[in-house]
Motif scaffolding. Structure first.
Motif, PDB file in Angstrom:
ATOM      1  N   THR A 176       7.204 -17.454  -3.692  1.00  0.00           N
ATOM      2  CA  THR A 176       6.950 -18.693  -4.436  1.00  0.00           C
ATOM      3  C   THR A 176       8.023 -18.983  -5.472  1.00  0.00           C
ATOM      4  OG1 THR A 176       5.549 -17.466  -5.998  1.00  0.00           O
ATOM      5  CG2 THR A 176       4.465 -18.504  -4.111  1.00  0.00           C
ATOM      6  N   ALA A 177       9.069 -18.175  -5.507  1.00  0.00           N
ATOM      7  CA  ALA A 177      10.120 -18.394  -6.507  1.00  0.00           C
ATOM      8  C   ALA A 177      10.893 -19.675  -6.192  1.00  0.00           C
ATOM      9  CB  ALA A 177      11.073 -17.197  -6.533  1.00  0.00           C
ATOM     10  N   ILE A 178      10.946 -20.571  -7.168  1.00  0.00           N
ATOM     11  CA  ILE A 178      11.657 -21.843  -7.051  1.00  0.00           C
ATOM     12  C   ILE A 178      12.478 -22.038  -8.314  1.00  0.00           C
ATOM     13  CG2 ILE A 178      11.422 -24.352  -6.819  1.00  0.00           C
ATOM     14  CD1 ILE A 178       8.769 -23.907  -5.424  1.00  0.00           C
ATOM     15  N   PRO A 179      13.757 -22.396  -8.194  1.00  0.00           N
ATOM     16  CA  PRO A 179      14.562 -22.627  -9.403  1.00  0.00           C
ATOM     17  C   PRO A 179      13.945 -23.716 -10.284  1.00  0.00           C
ATOM     18  CG  PRO A 179      15.967 -22.487  -7.450  1.00  0.00           C
ATOM     19  CD  PRO A 179      14.552 -22.507  -6.956  1.00  0.00           C
ATOM     20  N   GLY A 180      13.881 -23.433 -11.583  1.00  0.00           N
ATOM     21  CA  GLY A 180      13.309 -24.391 -12.514  1.00  0.00           C
ATOM     22  C   GLY A 180      11.813 -24.283 -12.699  1.00  0.00           C
ATOM     23  N   VAL A 181      11.160 -23.390 -11.935  1.00  0.00           N
ATOM     24  CA  VAL A 181       9.720 -23.175 -12.049  1.00  0.00           C
ATOM     25  C   VAL A 181       9.499 -21.815 -12.701  1.00  0.00           C
ATOM     26  CG1 VAL A 181       7.534 -22.991 -10.822  1.00  0.00           C
ATOM     27  CG2 VAL A 181       9.288 -24.582 -10.010  1.00  0.00           C
ATOM     28  N   LEU A 182       8.812 -21.801 -13.860  1.00  0.00           N
ATOM     29  CA  LEU A 182       8.605 -20.584 -14.637  1.00  0.00           C
ATOM     30  C   LEU A 182       7.258 -19.980 -14.273  1.00  0.00           C
ATOM     31  CD1 LEU A 182       9.789 -22.047 -18.051  1.00  0.00           C
ATOM     32  CD2 LEU A 182      11.160 -20.870 -16.330  1.00  0.00           C
ATOM     33  N   PRO A 183       7.232 -18.777 -13.668  1.00  0.00           N
ATOM     34  CA  PRO A 183       5.972 -18.234 -13.142  1.00  0.00           C
ATOM     35  C   PRO A 183       5.181 -17.462 -14.197  1.00  0.00           C
ATOM     36  CG  PRO A 183       7.774 -16.804 -12.532  1.00  0.00           C
ATOM     37  CD  PRO A 183       8.388 -17.925 -13.338  1.00  0.00           C
ATOM     38  N   THR A 184       3.865 -17.456 -14.031  1.00  0.00           N
ATOM     39  CA  THR A 184       2.951 -16.612 -14.797  1.00  0.00           C
ATOM     40  C   THR A 184       1.804 -16.229 -13.870  1.00  0.00           C
ATOM     41  OG1 THR A 184       3.481 -17.690 -16.902  1.00  0.00           O
ATOM     42  CG2 THR A 184       1.432 -16.461 -16.804  1.00  0.00           C
TER      43      THR A 184
ATOM     44  N   GLU B  22      12.802 -15.667 -26.059  1.00  0.00           N
ATOM     45  CA  GLU B  22      12.563 -15.438 -24.632  1.00  0.00           C
ATOM     46  C   GLU B  22      13.633 -14.522 -24.034  1.00  0.00           C
ATOM     47  OE1 GLU B  22      12.368 -17.971 -20.422  1.00  0.00           O
ATOM     48  OE2 GLU B  22      12.757 -18.987 -22.317  1.00  0.00           O
ATOM     49  N   GLN B  23      14.891 -14.770 -24.345  1.00  0.00           N
ATOM     50  CA  GLN B  23      15.967 -13.939 -23.807  1.00  0.00           C
ATOM     51  C   GLN B  23      15.886 -12.510 -24.344  1.00  0.00           C
ATOM     52  OE1 GLN B  23      17.920 -15.020 -21.368  1.00  0.00           O
ATOM     53  NE2 GLN B  23      16.738 -16.931 -21.512  1.00  0.00           N
ATOM     54  N   ILE B  24      15.448 -12.344 -25.589  1.00  0.00           N
ATOM     55  CA  ILE B  24      15.351 -11.000 -26.169  1.00  0.00           C
ATOM     56  C   ILE B  24      14.189 -10.233 -25.552  1.00  0.00           C
ATOM     57  CG2 ILE B  24      14.949  -9.736 -28.321  1.00  0.00           C
ATOM     58  CD1 ILE B  24      16.320 -12.045 -29.790  1.00  0.00           C
ATOM     59  N   LEU B  25      13.039 -10.900 -25.370  1.00  0.00           N
ATOM     60  CA  LEU B  25      11.856 -10.212 -24.842  1.00  0.00           C
ATOM     61  C   LEU B  25      12.032  -9.788 -23.395  1.00  0.00           C
ATOM     62  CD1 LEU B  25       8.915 -12.288 -26.382  1.00  0.00           C
ATOM     63  CD2 LEU B  25       9.910 -10.159 -27.182  1.00  0.00           C
ATOM     64  N   LYS B  26      12.918 -10.418 -22.659  1.00  0.00           N
ATOM     65  CA  LYS B  26      13.160 -10.002 -21.275  1.00  0.00           C
ATOM     66  C   LYS B  26      13.780  -8.616 -21.189  1.00  0.00           C
ATOM     67  CE  LYS B  26      13.576 -14.634 -19.249  1.00  0.00           C
ATOM     68  NZ  LYS B  26      14.454 -15.602 -18.562  1.00  0.00           N
TER      69      LYS B  26
ATOM     70  N   VAL C 113      12.665  -6.049 -22.962  1.00  0.00           N
ATOM     71  CA  VAL C 113      11.647  -5.060 -23.297  1.00  0.00           C
ATOM     72  C   VAL C 113      11.103  -4.430 -22.020  1.00  0.00           C
ATOM     73  CG1 VAL C 113       9.424  -4.689 -24.426  1.00  0.00           C
ATOM     74  CG2 VAL C 113      11.045  -6.333 -25.379  1.00  0.00           C
ATOM     75  N   PRO C 114      11.092  -3.096 -21.906  1.00  0.00           N
ATOM     76  CA  PRO C 114      10.542  -2.464 -20.698  1.00  0.00           C
ATOM     77  C   PRO C 114       9.062  -2.805 -20.525  1.00  0.00           C
ATOM     78  CG  PRO C 114      11.811  -0.886 -22.006  1.00  0.00           C
ATOM     79  CD  PRO C 114      11.671  -2.112 -22.833  1.00  0.00           C
ATOM     80  N   GLY C 115       8.702  -3.207 -19.312  1.00  0.00           N
ATOM     81  CA  GLY C 115       7.316  -3.543 -19.010  1.00  0.00           C
ATOM     82  C   GLY C 115       6.956  -4.995 -19.208  1.00  0.00           C
ATOM     83  N   ALA C 116       7.828  -5.787 -19.861  1.00  0.00           N
ATOM     84  CA  ALA C 116       7.530  -7.202 -20.103  1.00  0.00           C
ATOM     85  C   ALA C 116       7.887  -8.026 -18.873  1.00  0.00           C
ATOM     86  CB  ALA C 116       8.293  -7.708 -21.321  1.00  0.00           C
ATOM     87  N   THR C 117       6.957  -8.846 -18.408  1.00  0.00           N
ATOM     88  CA  THR C 117       7.173  -9.712 -17.251  1.00  0.00           C
ATOM     89  C   THR C 117       6.670 -11.119 -17.570  1.00  0.00           C
ATOM     90  OG1 THR C 117       5.027  -9.134 -16.296  1.00  0.00           O
ATOM     91  CG2 THR C 117       6.914  -7.785 -15.645  1.00  0.00           C
ATOM     92  N   ASP C 118       7.071 -12.055 -16.741  1.00  0.00           N
ATOM     93  CA  ASP C 118       6.632 -13.451 -16.878  1.00  0.00           C
ATOM     94  C   ASP C 118       6.867 -13.989 -18.293  1.00  0.00           C
ATOM     95  OD1 ASP C 118       5.744 -13.063 -14.307  1.00  0.00           O
ATOM     96  OD2 ASP C 118       3.649 -12.786 -14.856  1.00  0.00           O
ATOM     97  N   VAL C 119       8.046 -13.691 -18.845  1.00  0.00           N
ATOM     98  CA  VAL C 119       8.371 -14.157 -20.194  1.00  0.00           C
ATOM     99  C   VAL C 119       8.749 -15.637 -20.116  1.00  0.00           C
ATOM    100  CG1 VAL C 119       9.798 -13.784 -22.232  1.00  0.00           C
ATOM    101  CG2 VAL C 119       9.186 -11.847 -20.772  1.00  0.00           C
ATOM    102  N   VAL C 120       7.975 -16.492 -20.789  1.00  0.00           N
ATOM    103  CA  VAL C 120       8.177 -17.941 -20.718  1.00  0.00           C
ATOM    104  C   VAL C 120       8.027 -18.522 -22.119  1.00  0.00           C
ATOM    105  CG1 VAL C 120       7.355 -20.122 -19.768  1.00  0.00           C
ATOM    106  CG2 VAL C 120       7.297 -18.056 -18.355  1.00  0.00           C
ATOM    107  N   ALA C 121       9.033 -19.262 -22.561  1.00  0.00           N
ATOM    108  CA  ALA C 121       8.970 -19.981 -23.832  1.00  0.00           C
ATOM    109  C   ALA C 121       8.605 -21.433 -23.572  1.00  0.00           C
ATOM    110  CB  ALA C 121      10.307 -19.885 -24.569  1.00  0.00           C
ATOM    111  N   ASP C 122       7.847 -22.009 -24.480  1.00  0.00           N
ATOM    112  CA  ASP C 122       7.475 -23.420 -24.343  1.00  0.00           C
ATOM    113  C   ASP C 122       8.708 -24.311 -24.360  1.00  0.00           C
ATOM    114  OD1 ASP C 122       4.835 -22.859 -24.184  1.00  0.00           O
ATOM    115  OD2 ASP C 122       4.322 -23.458 -26.226  1.00  0.00           O
ATOM    116  N   ARG C 123       8.818 -25.176 -23.347  1.00  0.00           N
ATOM    117  CA  ARG C 123       9.845 -26.218 -23.359  1.00  0.00           C
ATOM    118  C   ARG C 123       9.210 -27.452 -24.005  1.00  0.00           C
ATOM    119  NH1 ARG C 123      11.366 -21.442 -21.200  1.00  0.00           N
ATOM    120  NH2 ARG C 123      13.451 -21.553 -20.234  1.00  0.00           N
TER     121      ARG C 123
END
Length: 559
Positions: A165-173, A213-217, A219-229
């Motif tokens: 389901t990975a699509i460029p521009g789509v932020l998954p959670t 968002e870039q910093i939290l990526k 962190v070991p174990g952190a996934t689906d890191v998404v900042a509000d646009r």
């Protein structure tokens, strides 16, 4: 303590003291090796419950149109159905006409129902005998004990869904439906945890959020890191020329009503057809408002009854603004959400907060040195961040357990003293409890479970059962020594040995029945076992090492 807290937390006073004199022990090979050997037990509020389904909540950029979101959800639904473990997929976007569902158009929610695990694919697993050719004749027997195939795990199914389901521009959670609703009600996040950035300017909040968002990526174990646009939603803005409107005799209210009804539409009435009700909405047909140039030709009635294009009394502009605005504590707020997999929530939050503080301190030093372009986290004055999420339940529970567990142990000590009549016998009993607790922690490490409220409930139950062995042994020894007073050390040892041997069989039976009684919970695999197993792990591990208590209590008593 090392097994429970881990080397990093247990040795923190030593680390702080050495750093105070200019020595950094964390750079040494031995220190890093001890941290790997003793990572500590993870912490969480409650073990995650397997709901048998998944909830995908991808987000598009604010500029995404309704048609584009519809294409994305259709493409992702088709991709999800290609995974054999998926039974059905139901997706939706947008929201109902209710303030209780503030979901933007760019937010998609898709529920994926999975088939029973018995119907999942089996994958190959290499064993020690897989590549040993001369053992071919024994493969049937070896595969019975060490099979070379295993059922697919839920984590592997989720990984395959993410890839398809990975699509460029789509932020998954990705989460589970019930879990997501509970977290959203508690914190407002669409993920397990997140950072709330407070400030007054939505553009600055978005900029800080993207940096976080870039910093939290990292962190070991952190996934689906998404900042509000926040910024990026296209708007059509009408700027009314009051002088021109007065010249034509058109009021501001009339112009605004035309804009509202002609473009946005307005419900005039509702038709009733049996039990069904349908609103009657009036506005310009699509062909008269589809292009940007058409919006300048909307007609506005003047005071003399004539109709003029709206472009003569207003300017039409295309602007970009915020998609939505959230506020808390009197300030605007933006979210940076994240999930965690293969690691406990509290450790991820602690490491993430430590990394953010280090990056902010480093960025402040670079800004002070005039190297603004190298700063990675610039937080303006008056802006700050806070953490939130379901890990807050764990912290609140630990605050309560921090006094509840000592109170339980103190009550046990008082009751043991009142029963046996000697305070030093209570210490012997607590040595047995300590040995049982060690067995519970060792089994937690071996099982890979985290410390949660369910686990602590199991430990409290273990403390109540573990003291039985020592109390039975010590009470029997007390009776023996009241009947006959020993004359020498050798006689003391003989009496202790004789009494201990007489109590071993009933104590073994008590321990065995406790362990056997917990086996159905400990070995269960159905729905709900995710929560029940952690409660049984400390009990099974503690009771399994009760043989140490059989030896410990008599030996300490003879001293």
């Amino acid at each position: 303590m090392l097994v429970w807290l881990g080397f990093h937390r247990a040795a923190y006073p030593l680390e702080a003291g050495l750093k105070g004199v200019g020595i950094d022990p964390t750079e040494s090979v031995a220190w890093k090796r001890l941290q790997r050997i003793f990572p500590g037990i993870g912490r969480e509020f409650m073990p995650p419950l397997d709901e048998g389904s998944l909830l995908a909540m991808p987000s598009l950029l604010p500029s995404a149109s309704l048609t584009e979101v519809q294409q994305v959800i259709a493409q992702q639904d088709r991709a999800m159905l290609t995974v054999p473990e998926v039974a059905s997929v139901v997706g939706k976007f947008g929201r109902s006409e209710s303030a209780l569902d503030p979901a933007p158009i760019s937010m998609i929610e898709t529920i994926i129902l999975l088939k029973p695990e018995s119907q999942w694919r089996r994958v190959r697993q290499d064993r020690w005998h897989s590549d040993v050719g001369w053992l071919g004749w024994a493969k049937p027997g070896l595969n019975y004990f060490w099979p070379e195939e295993r059922p697919m795990t839920k984590a592997e199914v989720l990984k395959e869904l993410e890839e398809k389901t990975a699509i460029p521009g789509v932020l998954p959670t990705w989460l589970q439906p019930i879990q997501t609703r509970i977290v959203m009600l508690q914190s407002g996040f669409r993920a397990m945890m997140g950072v709330k950035i407070y400030g007054s300017d939505p553009r600055e909040i978005e900029r800080v959020g993207l940096q976080i968002e870039q910093i939290l990526k990292k962190v070991p174990g952190a996934t689906d890191v998404v900042a509000d646009r926040i910024i990026g939603k296209p708007y059509v803005q009408y700027e009314i020329d009051r002088v021109a409107a007065a010249r034509y005799g058109v009021s501001i209210r009339d112009i605004q009503d035309v804009i509202e009804v002609a473009i946005g539409g307005e419900n005039l009435t509702t038709t009733v057809e049996g039990r069904e009700r349908y609103p009657v909405r009036v506005r310009y047909p699509r062909e008269l408002r589809e292009r940007f140039d058409d919006l300048e030709r909307i007609l506005v009635p003047t005071s003399d009854g004539a109709h003029i294009p709206i472009a003569q009394v207003a300017k039409v502009r295309y602007t970009v603004g915020p998609q939505e605005l959230k506020s808390e504590n009197g300030l605007l707020v933006g979210y940076v959400t994240l999930n965690t997999r293969d690691r406990d929530e509290v450790s991820v939050v602690e490491d993430a907060e430590r990394l953010l503080r280090e990056e902010k301190r480093r960025s402040d030093e670079l800004i002070a040195a005039g190297r603004h372009e190298e700063a990675t986290l610039v937080v303006p004055p008056g802006y700050y961040w806070e953490w939130g999420g379901q890990f807050e339940n764990q912290r609140r529970a630990m605050e309560r357990l921090s006094w509840l567990v000592p109170v339980v142990l103190l009550a046990m000590a008082v009751m043991i003293y009142l029963g046996l009549g000697k305070w030093w016998l209570a210490f012997i009993v607590f040595f047995g409890i300590l040995a049982s607790a060690s067995g519970g922690f060792v089994l937690l490490i071996w099982w890979g479970a985290n410390l949660s409220v369910a686990v602590w409930v199991g430990f409290i139950a273990l403390f109540g059962v573990a003291d039985d062995v020592s109390v039975v042994m010590l009470s029997f020894l007390e009776d023996k020594f009241k009947e006959r007073s020993p004359k020498s050390v050798e006689e003391v040892r003989e009496m202790v040995t004789e009494a201990a041997l007489n109590r071993v069989r009933p104590l073994l039976m008590t321990t065995a029945t406790s362990v056997i009684g917990l086996m159905p919970i400990f070995l269960s695999q159905g729905r709900g076992s995710d929560v029940m197993q952690p409660m049984a792990i400390p009990m099974v591990g503690g009771m399994a090492v009760q043989i140490i208590t059989f030896l410990l209590a008599p030996c300490l008593y003879s001293l």
